[in-house]
Scaffold this active site. Structure first.
Site, PDB file in Angstrom:
ATOM      1  N   CYS A 133       3.341 -10.367  -1.056  1.00  0.00           N
ATOM      2  CA  CYS A 133       4.486 -10.043  -1.745  1.00  0.00           C
ATOM      3  C   CYS A 133       5.754  -9.751  -0.713  1.00  0.00           C
ATOM      4  O   CYS A 133       5.748  -8.420  -0.573  1.00  0.00           O
ATOM      5  CB  CYS A 133       4.409  -9.251  -2.865  1.00  0.00           C
ATOM      6  N   CYS A 136       8.035  -6.967  -2.178  1.00  0.00           N
ATOM      7  CA  CYS A 136       7.459  -5.764  -2.513  1.00  0.00           C
ATOM      8  C   CYS A 136       7.543  -4.898  -0.890  1.00  0.00           C
ATOM      9  O   CYS A 136       7.660  -3.966  -1.060  1.00  0.00           O
ATOM     10  CB  CYS A 136       6.233  -5.767  -2.973  1.00  0.00           C
ATOM     11  N   ASP A 137       7.121  -5.855   0.060  1.00  0.00           N
ATOM     12  CA  ASP A 137       6.448  -5.098   1.349  1.00  0.00           C
ATOM     13  C   ASP A 137       7.385  -5.358   2.509  1.00  0.00           C
ATOM     14  O   ASP A 137       7.223  -4.786   3.645  1.00  0.00           O
ATOM     15  CB  ASP A 137       5.076  -5.523   1.688  1.00  0.00           C
TER      16      ASP A 137
END
Ligand code: NAP
Length: 305
Positions: A133, A136-137
């Protein structure tokens, strides 16, 4: 036991659109979601191809708006994971953790999840350099080197997104042509921060406490390369979240639910919508379309019940 007209399983764009339509039609509607509402779209940085948003919209914002809209018509959302589905049209029973729900009809909108690559080191370094992701990261990899694996829409879209953070993005693809749409390819191919490893597969991921490098092999020449990276983002397709209904309804060999044009499945009273369904195109807009069709089909089904 709580009684509902329709129980929707999954709160991604398909489930939330179905919920909006069902609630607006006056059906008592509950959505069961095991993670956070929004589904995979909520982990997509920028959605550029959902109509009505010139300039694009952030995935989390789009799905949050969908959730708000469904709730505004009376949809209830329950956070729980499905254990079992029983009963028949008119009186299905769903057990989800401590929740026991009764519904006259069901819409399965459980979506799909990332497919793991399945190479040594992938599991060990998950969360320590290996991610599925970028939204997200990506921020953890500011001014660092990352690799993206895959050649589809997801890989290319997220690789371009990663260029906003990383110093260099190496896209590793097993063939010499991308599967991604031309529009996405155009953003990626001449990007100054991107480089491409064509005809290459990753054979292992290595490091000490965190991921430090991936081993690459050229499938045409057999040449092996060690690529030093701080992070690797894997986008090699998806697996349908349908394990909990595989004994109940008909799926294709890969586990995607087979539906008719009105989204009905092999079990009367159970409908399906979105990425969990066997279909031609998996996008937010088609998931939303499926959700609308499934909701109207449920409404008609209940009228005739
Ligand atoms: P996908 O289209 O199935 O592409 C998967 C990619 O991973 C392909 O390039 C495939 O290579 C590669 N791959 C598969 N298994 C592999 C393996 N074991 N080792 C190395 N490479 C492997 O999946 P996706 O990109 O995740 O997209 C899924 C769906 O969501 C698609 O319908 C897509 O259109 C949609 N989507 C759309 C957007 C958008 O429109 N903006 C964004 C994201 C996703 P090959 O090409 O050789 O098969």
């Amino acid at each position: 036991m709580q009684e509902h007209d329709v129980i929707i399983i999954g709160a991604g764009p398909a489930g939330l659109t179905a919920a909006l339509y069902c609630s607006r039609a006056g059906l008592n509607t509950v959505v069961i979601e095991k993670l956070a509402p929004g589904g995979q779209a909520a982990t997509t940085a920028q959605v550029d191809n959902y109509p009505g948003f010139p300039g694009g919209v952030m995935g989390p914002e789009l799905t949050q708006r969908m959730e708000e809209q469904a709730r505004s018509f009376g949809t209830e959302i329950v956070m729980a994971e499905i254990d079992s589905i029983g009963g028949q049209a008119g009186s299905f029973s769903v057990v989800a953790g401590s929740e026991q729900l009764q519904g006259k009809a069901i819409i399965l909108a459980s979506g799909a999840r990332e497919r793991p690559l399945g190479v040594p080191g992938e599991k060990e370094f998950r969360g320590r350099g290996v991610s599925y992701c970028a939204t997200c990261d990506a921020a953890f990899f500011r001014d660092q080197k990352v690799a993206v694996i895959g050649g589809g829409d997801a890989a290319v879209e997220e690789a371009v997104y990663l260029t906003k953070f990383a110093s260099k993005v190496s896209l590793i693809h097993r063939r010499d042509a991308l599967r991604a749409s031309k529009a996405l390819q155009n953003q990626a191919l001449d990007h100054p921060k991107m480089e491409f490893y064509w005809d290459c597969v990753v054979t292992s991921m290595n490091g000490d406490q965190r991921l430090e490098q991936v081993q690459i092999e050229n499938v045409k020449t057999g040449e092996k390369t060690r690529l030093e990276v701080n992070g690797v983002f894997i986008y090699v397709g998806y697996l349908p979240n349908t394990e909990f209904v595989r004994d109940l309804i008909e799926t294709d060999d890969a586990g995607y639910i087979l539906t008719k044009e009105d989204m009905s499945t092999s079990v009367p009273g159970i409908f399906a919508a979105g990425d969990a369904r066997a279909k031609y195109l998996r996008q937010v807009v088609t998931a939303a379309g499926d959700g609308a069709v499934a909701a109207v089909a449920v409404e008609r089904f209940l009228d005739h019940l």
